[in-house]
Structure formats: C-alpha cells, structure tokens
Design an enzyme around this catalytic site. Structure first.
Site, PDB file in Angstrom:
ATOM      1  N   CYS A 157       0.801  -1.233   0.000  1.00 22.12           N
ATOM      2  CA  CYS A 157       0.000   0.000   0.000  1.00 22.12           C
ATOM      3  C   CYS A 157       0.834   1.284   0.000  1.00 22.12           C
ATOM      4  O   CYS A 157       0.438   2.272  -0.616  1.00 22.12           O
ATOM      5  CB  CYS A 157      -0.966  -0.010   1.182  1.00 22.12           C
ATOM      6  SG  CYS A 157      -0.262  -0.610   2.716  1.00 22.12           S
ATOM      7  N   HIS A 250      -2.078   6.791   3.806  1.00 20.94           N
ATOM      8  CA  HIS A 250      -0.652   6.784   4.130  1.00 20.94           C
ATOM      9  C   HIS A 250      -0.015   8.082   3.612  1.00 20.94           C
ATOM     10  O   HIS A 250      -0.099   8.402   2.421  1.00 20.94           O
ATOM     11  CB  HIS A 250       0.053   5.605   3.460  1.00 20.94           C
ATOM     12  CG  HIS A 250      -0.342   4.254   4.019  1.00 20.94           C
ATOM     13  ND1 HIS A 250      -1.079   4.093   5.167  1.00 20.94           N
ATOM     14  CD2 HIS A 250      -0.055   3.002   3.578  1.00 20.94           C
ATOM     15  CE1 HIS A 250      -1.254   2.789   5.406  1.00 20.94           C
ATOM     16  NE2 HIS A 250      -0.642   2.113   4.452  1.00 20.94           N
TER      17      HIS A 250
HETATM   18  P1  NAP Z   1      -7.575  -8.626   7.137  1.00 19.25           P
HETATM   19  O1  NAP Z   1      -8.535  -7.544   7.427  1.00 19.25           O
HETATM   20  O2  NAP Z   1      -6.840  -9.269   8.253  1.00 19.25           O
HETATM   21  O3  NAP Z   1      -8.354  -9.778   6.294  1.00 19.25           O
HETATM   22  C1  NAP Z   1      -7.753 -11.029   6.027  1.00 19.25           C
HETATM   23  C2  NAP Z   1      -8.695 -11.906   5.207  1.00 19.25           C
HETATM   24  O4  NAP Z   1      -8.032 -13.198   5.063  1.00 19.25           O
HETATM   25  C3  NAP Z   1     -10.037 -12.200   5.887  1.00 19.25           C
HETATM   26  O5  NAP Z   1     -11.037 -12.324   4.892  1.00 19.25           O
HETATM   27  C4  NAP Z   1      -9.820 -13.554   6.556  1.00 19.25           C
HETATM   28  O6  NAP Z   1     -11.007 -14.335   6.694  1.00 19.25           O
HETATM   29  C5  NAP Z   1      -8.915 -14.232   5.535  1.00 19.25           C
HETATM   30  N1  NAP Z   1      -8.145 -15.297   6.170  1.00 19.25           N
HETATM   31  C6  NAP Z   1      -7.320 -15.219   7.252  1.00 19.25           C
HETATM   32  N2  NAP Z   1      -6.828 -16.449   7.568  1.00 19.25           N
HETATM   33  C7  NAP Z   1      -7.382 -17.313   6.670  1.00 19.25           C
HETATM   34  C8  NAP Z   1      -7.283 -18.727   6.468  1.00 19.25           C
HETATM   35  N3  NAP Z   1      -6.519 -19.504   7.269  1.00 19.25           N
HETATM   36  N4  NAP Z   1      -7.962 -19.284   5.451  1.00 19.25           N
HETATM   37  C9  NAP Z   1      -8.751 -18.529   4.636  1.00 19.25           C
HETATM   38  N5  NAP Z   1      -8.886 -17.180   4.772  1.00 19.25           N
HETATM   39  C10 NAP Z   1      -8.205 -16.593   5.775  1.00 19.25           C
HETATM   40  O7  NAP Z   1      -6.426  -8.123   6.121  1.00 19.25           O
HETATM   41  P2  NAP Z   1      -6.489  -6.974   4.984  1.00 19.25           P
HETATM   42  O8  NAP Z   1      -5.970  -5.710   5.510  1.00 19.25           O
HETATM   43  O9  NAP Z   1      -7.824  -7.015   4.328  1.00 19.25           O
HETATM   44  O10 NAP Z   1      -5.370  -7.501   3.978  1.00 19.25           O
HETATM   45  C11 NAP Z   1      -5.597  -8.575   3.082  1.00 19.25           C
HETATM   46  C12 NAP Z   1      -4.333  -8.821   2.256  1.00 19.25           C
HETATM   47  O11 NAP Z   1      -4.055  -7.650   1.488  1.00 19.25           O
HETATM   48  C13 NAP Z   1      -3.085  -9.080   3.125  1.00 19.25           C
HETATM   49  O12 NAP Z   1      -2.262 -10.013   2.469  1.00 19.25           O
HETATM   50  C14 NAP Z   1      -2.440  -7.701   3.195  1.00 19.25           C
HETATM   51  O13 NAP Z   1      -1.054  -7.777   3.429  1.00 19.25           O
HETATM   52  C15 NAP Z   1      -2.753  -7.138   1.807  1.00 19.25           C
HETATM   53  N6  NAP Z   1      -2.817  -5.672   1.730  1.00 19.25           N
HETATM   54  C16 NAP Z   1      -3.466  -4.942   2.698  1.00 19.25           C
HETATM   55  C17 NAP Z   1      -3.527  -3.552   2.574  1.00 19.25           C
HETATM   56  C18 NAP Z   1      -4.210  -2.676   3.612  1.00 19.25           C
HETATM   57  O14 NAP Z   1      -4.102  -1.431   3.499  1.00 19.25           O
HETATM   58  N7  NAP Z   1      -4.919  -3.225   4.605  1.00 19.25           N
HETATM   59  C19 NAP Z   1      -2.942  -2.945   1.488  1.00 19.25           C
HETATM   60  C20 NAP Z   1      -2.310  -3.704   0.507  1.00 19.25           C
HETATM   61  C21 NAP Z   1      -2.262  -5.073   0.649  1.00 19.25           C
HETATM   62  P3  NAP Z   1     -11.831 -14.410   8.103  1.00 19.25           P
HETATM   63  O15 NAP Z   1     -12.568 -13.117   8.244  1.00 19.25           O
HETATM   64  O16 NAP Z   1     -12.738 -15.563   7.870  1.00 19.25           O
HETATM   65  O17 NAP Z   1     -10.826 -14.613   9.194  1.00 19.25           O
END
Ligand code: NAP
Length: 375
Positions: A157, A250
């Site tokens: 990000c 950010h």
């Molecule tokens: P988050 O809010 O923690 O969401 C994680 C997602 O992954 C949830 O849908 C969760 O499902 C699922 N998950 C976790 N453990 C799992 C498992 N064992 N099996 C299947 N599904 C699972 O994270 P986020 O911020 O949305 O980020 C998602 C991805 O995008 C990450 O890889 C992160 O590094 C990347 N990213 C994030 C941002 C940002 O600004 N937040 C920016 C760029 C990239 P449940 O709800 O069922 O647990």
C-alpha cells in the site's frame, strides 16, 4: 480522446478470496455497481465459511453491505468457485498456496498479497506505471504449467502511492536516489490490526517487512520486462516506515535526487500533467490525471485529501528544494483503495480490456471453458 471502452456482452463473474477482511470489503463494495464485473462468490477462513456474507463479515464501511453480497454464502478456499477470475485479499499466511491452487485450476488471480509480488515470472502491476509487464503472463503459464490461470499482483500500500508519483519524474528527469519516511494509517494492518493501547496517542516506528517491500518493489515496478525476466530499475532507495493513529491514508515524506537538473516548477508540472494513455483512460476505475498537486503549505492531509479521485489519486504537496538531495515533497494515497482494492480492480480492468480474462464454464452457462469474451 479516450479509446472506446471494450464492450462485454455479459459481465465477467468475480470471486473475492478474503472477502471478509478490510481489503476484501472494499472490493465487495467497489464491485457492487461495476460496469464490467459482477460479484458471484466470496471466500474466507473456516471461521466464516458456510455463513452468509452479512453474518460473517464485520463491516467497516459507511455505506451498507451491497445487496448483491449480503446473502452470498462464504466459501472455503477450494478452487471450485462459480466465477471467471478471483481477487485475492487473503492474509499472507494462506495467500501464497491458495493463489497457486486457483491459478493451477484455471482461474486468473488478481492479488493484493505480498506472497508472489517478487516472483520472477509474476507481474507486479500499476497500470499507469508498467502495463508492459503483463507480457510476462505467457511465460509464467508455461513455466508453471498453468492453462488459463495466472497470477498478477499489486504492490504494497505505501509503495503504490510512491511509485505512481515517481513514474513521471523518472520519465522526465531520471531518478537516482529516493529517501522516504512514511506515516501509515492503522487500516493498513488489517483487522483488528494494531492494539488500541499500542497506537492511541502514539507512533510505532516499526512495521514488520514494510521497509524491505518499499525498497524492493519500486525496483521491479520501475524496471523493465526484457522478454525473459524483469530487470530492476537500479535505484538507491531508503525507507523508514511508521504506524500513526490515523484511520485511512498513508502520508509519505520523500526526498529525491534526479539525473537531470530540473526546477521546482518543472517538477510540479511533470506531476500535474502526468496523463495516462487512452487505453487506460477508458478503464472504469482509471483517472486521466492520477496525480493531484496541491499548492497549500499544509496539504495533503489524510482527513481532507484521502478521497481525491475516489481514492485512486496520489495527492502531492510541499514540492520544495532538498538540501541533501535535489527535491522533496509530501504525498498521500488511500491505502485501501489506491494501495489495495482499487489497485486490484484497475489491474483486473486492464486484464479484461487486453483479453486476459475469459468466461469459464458454469452450471447455468453451457459455454465452453475459457471462451473469449466478445469485445
Ligand atoms: P484482514 O482484514 O486481516 O483480512 C484477512 C482476510 O483473510 C479475511 O477475509 C480472513 O477471513 C482471511 N483469512 C485469514 N486467515 C485465513 C485462512 N486460514 N484461510 C482462509 N482465509 C483466511 O487483512 P487486509 O488488511 O484485508 O489484507 C488482506 C491482504 O491484502 C493481506 O495479504 C495484506 O497484506 C494485503 N494488503 C493490505 C492492505 C491494507 O491497506 N490493509 C494494502 C495492501 C495489501 P476471516 O474473516 O474468515 O478470518
């Protein structure tokens, strides 16, 4: 003039892996009224699978859960979804293997996760920066034995906003060194993210793995695909990453050295006038001018400037001389839109416009597997 938008007879069916997370929710929301894509599947962990999306998700957006998503049943990560391609917004602990499984099963995977970003045959894509890197897809499919599947990723990000701003400067003047200090929002850590007792009234000067990503991903993004491999841009980059008590957005303080001497006005002009190709301007989520330059001394600010260009703009201010390098500036980008969900959506739109996304066979649709969409 924009190129004519591609015409799809039927919308392409999209699945979202990790649909219950912060990035997944944004994707679900952005897909609700998308002209080319419709959301047909959501998948997440065992904690969520089997429930309706409305029951499984802890919804964080102001607008309500889109009606089309509320009653979808959350699936597991088995690669048997009724959709033509998937977005991956999975936690990185599971994203790597799951994305490979989907690509092996024939699904194009448009990923937010870090796992495959630096793979030597996977495009790390910002359409306005390196659309030519999509040429790596056929080699990736050959290397990995994928048929219609493949993986394309978007950057971290904080890298997304930085590299969008670096691109016109690299083109106009050439870049040598970049020194960047970030002030990153809490939503960048996903949900529940940083504990409130750690971040309220505080700044945490460490985000695991973030500085490494900011120092390596721009090299690939601003580098070239030479037909066989990605060649790094060869920039000197040093990053300091900090978590601050801001919800979204950010902020980055950047100092740069340029290869060619440029006045501050020339730098501002290169940023302000950065215009995408007519092919990109025709994509539904694209901005013709994706960089906004502000003149006020105290901008950009997350609260005021976060939603510029519906969250897809990089907002630049405070362009001034740097006494160590050549130029310094402050930039802001929306981590969940330009840095995640909006970035993935724009990547998928470019893939669709270039014919990389195809209709897959489904129970209620007798078409052959991977039939090209008529455009
Ligand atoms: P988050 O809010 O923690 O969401 C994680 C997602 O992954 C949830 O849908 C969760 O499902 C699922 N998950 C976790 N453990 C799992 C498992 N064992 N099996 C299947 N599904 C699972 O994270 P986020 O911020 O949305 O980020 C998602 C991805 O995008 C990450 O890889 C992160 O590094 C990347 N990213 C994030 C941002 C940002 O600004 N937040 C920016 C760029 C990239 P449940 O709800 O069922 O647990």
């Amino acid at each position: 003039m924009s190129a004519p938008a591609p015409h799809f007879e039927k919308k392409l069916r999209a699945g979202v892996l990790g649909a219950t997370g912060l990035v997944g929710q944004r994707l679900v929301s952005l897909l609700a009224h998308h002209p080319w894509f419709e959301l047909t599947e959501v998948a997440a962990s065992e904690r969520s699978s089997g429930k309706t999306y409305a029951d499984a998700v802890r919804w964080h957006l102001d607008a309500p859960i889109p009606a089309a998503a509320r009653d979808l049943i959350v699936r597991s990560l088995a690669p048997t979804l009724e959709c033509d391609f998937v977005f991956s917004a999975l936690d990185s602990s599971v994203a790597g293997g799951a994305e490979e499984d989907f690509a092996s099963a024939g699904y194009p995977v448009v990923s937010n996760s870090k796992n495959h970003r630096m793979d030597p045959d996977v495009p790390l894509l910002i359409p306005e920066v390196n659309a030519a890197h999509l040429e790596a897809i056929p080699l990736q499919q050959k290397n990995r034995g994928y048929d219609t599947g493949f993986i394309v990723t978007n950057p971290n990000c904080s890298t997304a906003g930085l590299v969008l701003v670096l691109k016109p400067l690299a083109e106009a003047f050439g870049l040598e060194k970049i020194f960047v200090v970030t002030l990153q929002a809490m939503s960048g850590a996903g949900y529940p993210g940083v504990a409130s007792l750690d971040i309220q009234g505080n700044v945490v000067p460490f985000i695991s793995g973030e500085e490494e990503k900011m120092e390596s991903e721009p090299q690939k993004l601003l580098g070239k695909w030479n037909g066989e491999r990605f060649v790094d841009a060869g920039l000197g980059i040093s990053a300091h990453c900090n978590r601050v008590p801001v919800l979204d957005g950010h902020l980055e303080c950047v100092s740069l050295s340029l290869k060619k001497i440029a006045s501050l006005e020339e730098v501002r002009e290169a940023l302000r006038e950065f215009e995408v190709s007519s092919e990109l301007a025709a994509l539904p989520s694209a901005l013709r001018n994706p960089i906004v330059v502000l003149e006020q001394q105290d901008r950009p600010q997350p609260r005021r400037d976060l939603n510029a260009g519906a969250g897809m703009a990089a907002v630049v201010g405070r362009v001034r001389e740097c006494s160590l390098l050549d130029v310094k500036l402050t930039l802001l980008s929306h981590n969940l839109v330009r840095g995640a969900a909006g970035a993935a959506l724009l990547n998928a739109e470019l893939l669709a416009a270039r014919g990389f996304l195809t209709r897959r066979v489904s129970a209620d649709d007798g078409q052959s597997l991977a039939e090209p969409i008529s455009r």
